[in-house]
Design an enzyme around this catalytic site. Sequence first.
Site, PDB file in Angstrom:
ATOM      1  N   LYS A 125       0.833  -1.216   0.000  1.00  0.00           N
ATOM      2  CA  LYS A 125       0.000   0.000   0.000  1.00  0.00           C
ATOM      3  C   LYS A 125       0.869   1.268   0.000  1.00  0.00           C
ATOM      4  O   LYS A 125       0.638   2.198  -0.771  1.00  0.00           O
ATOM      5  CB  LYS A 125      -0.948  -0.018   1.196  1.00  0.00           C
ATOM      6  CG  LYS A 125      -1.998  -1.121   1.128  1.00  0.00           C
ATOM      7  CD  LYS A 125      -2.971  -1.069   2.279  1.00  0.00           C
ATOM      8  CE  LYS A 125      -2.395  -1.602   3.556  1.00  0.00           C
ATOM      9  NZ  LYS A 125      -2.126  -3.058   3.522  1.00  0.00           N
ATOM     10  N   THR A 126       1.877   1.297   0.861  1.00  0.00           N
ATOM     11  CA  THR A 126       2.776   2.452   0.918  1.00  0.00           C
ATOM     12  C   THR A 126       3.577   2.578  -0.368  1.00  0.00           C
ATOM     13  O   THR A 126       3.762   3.677  -0.903  1.00  0.00           O
ATOM     14  CB  THR A 126       3.727   2.329   2.124  1.00  0.00           C
ATOM     15  OG1 THR A 126       2.967   2.163   3.317  1.00  0.00           O
ATOM     16  CG2 THR A 126       4.593   3.570   2.251  1.00  0.00           C
ATOM     17  N   ASP A 150      -1.066   6.424   6.900  1.00  0.00           N
ATOM     18  CA  ASP A 150      -1.111   4.979   7.128  1.00  0.00           C
ATOM     19  C   ASP A 150      -1.995   4.665   8.334  1.00  0.00           C
ATOM     20  O   ASP A 150      -2.119   5.479   9.250  1.00  0.00           O
ATOM     21  CB  ASP A 150       0.303   4.457   7.367  1.00  0.00           C
ATOM     22  CG  ASP A 150       0.409   2.959   7.156  1.00  0.00           C
ATOM     23  OD1 ASP A 150      -0.542   2.367   6.589  1.00  0.00           O
ATOM     24  OD2 ASP A 150       1.431   2.371   7.549  1.00  0.00           O
ATOM     25  N   THR A 165      -5.538  -1.592   7.275  1.00  0.00           N
ATOM     26  CA  THR A 165      -5.694  -3.052   7.277  1.00  0.00           C
ATOM     27  C   THR A 165      -7.082  -3.442   7.769  1.00  0.00           C
ATOM     28  O   THR A 165      -7.440  -4.619   7.751  1.00  0.00           O
ATOM     29  CB  THR A 165      -4.631  -3.697   8.194  1.00  0.00           C
ATOM     30  OG1 THR A 165      -4.712  -3.114   9.500  1.00  0.00           O
ATOM     31  CG2 THR A 165      -3.231  -3.458   7.639  1.00  0.00           C
ATOM     32  N   ARG A 214       6.228  -8.420   1.275  1.00  0.00           N
ATOM     33  CA  ARG A 214       7.122  -8.021   2.380  1.00  0.00           C
ATOM     34  C   ARG A 214       7.795  -9.232   3.000  1.00  0.00           C
ATOM     35  O   ARG A 214       8.990  -9.213   3.302  1.00  0.00           O
ATOM     36  CB  ARG A 214       6.332  -7.256   3.446  1.00  0.00           C
ATOM     37  CG  ARG A 214       7.183  -6.777   4.615  1.00  0.00           C
ATOM     38  CD  ARG A 214       6.327  -6.084   5.661  1.00  0.00           C
ATOM     39  NE  ARG A 214       5.752  -4.855   5.120  1.00  0.00           N
ATOM     40  CZ  ARG A 214       4.747  -4.210   5.693  1.00  0.00           C
ATOM     41  NH1 ARG A 214       4.188  -4.687   6.787  1.00  0.00           N
ATOM     42  NH2 ARG A 214       4.289  -3.095   5.158  1.00  0.00           N
TER      43      ARG A 214
END
Length: 351
Positions: free
Chosen positions: A80-81, A125, A174, A233
């Site tokens: 997302k980032t 975030d 999330t 990740r």
Amino acid sequence: MILENDEGINIKTPPKSAMLEPKEVEYDRNFENCIRPKSFDTYIGQGALKETLKISIAAAQKRQMPLDHLLFYGPPGLGKTTLAGVIAEQMGVRIRITSAPALERPRDIIGILMSLEAGEILFIDEIHRLNKVAEEILYPAMEDFFLDMTTGKSQTVKTLRIELPKFTLIGATTKAGELSGPLRDRFGIVHRLEFYTEEELTQVIKRTAGILEIEVDSAGAAAIAGRSRGTPRIANRLVKRVSDYALVKADGKITKMVAEKSLNTLKIDTCGLDNTDRALLQLIIEKYNGGPVGIETIAAAIGEDPRTIEDVCEPYLLQAGLLQRTPRGRKVSPAAYKHLGLPHGQCGLFG
């Protein structure tokens, strides 16, 4: 929104000491940033989302207007980032990054909003954790690009409406369900990020290995991808760990055999489960005959926080079909018995 003078806010020129200074994204400072893709061509996965964003960005550029506000949601580690950074690069604008827990006081969010320049992107975030005051400040800022404030007390109260430059807010969460309806409705573009396939993760691993100058063959990359829980990740983290093992125990090249030995050493099985995941499934099978059992009971029995289980363990176990949520609690699926090598409906030990 009423803000008292004792909040320390200067309406016209907020003092820097009272502002939360947002930091510009820098992609080359550390391991995580140096491997972040900077364009849609190097961003692997999320194909449908990328096509939608390309169209939206092209339309915004033709109109010479900022992009609509965007909300990305989905499990952690899916990019997302990174995607927010790619959008900023494609739009040719600067991106400011912060997180909702950092915006505790009204002056924090006001300071950021008043420091933005036209066209810039503000990335927040874990936006579902914004407090109510910060949310209410954002409403007119997102909708009309104005900041509504009052100053003074009692009979000296004055209402001020400060114009803001047009900007794009990108929110990431999330837990989209915990986002308030009024805030969610103000996002023009809402997308869920999906777990990656093994083929997509293999591409991610090869790209990361190339950037970090790690030698890996296709079979080795696929072996790591199969245990990465559908998450880039985790795949990138495992590449580093397997690379360390290959450097010490092998000739430095990651092959299928080296990858499997390394991941077995790390107690990560062929389905990507670690010790905590297996302990959770084993507990439900052995102590509660496969479930259902409540999350609080599971957390207490294995010594983990309930939120850790819900946010870290469960998303992948549910996605992989190893765990089921029922109105009465969590229940182990037949696939979990098969994966653990246990007859369905019978208890047993998993070493």
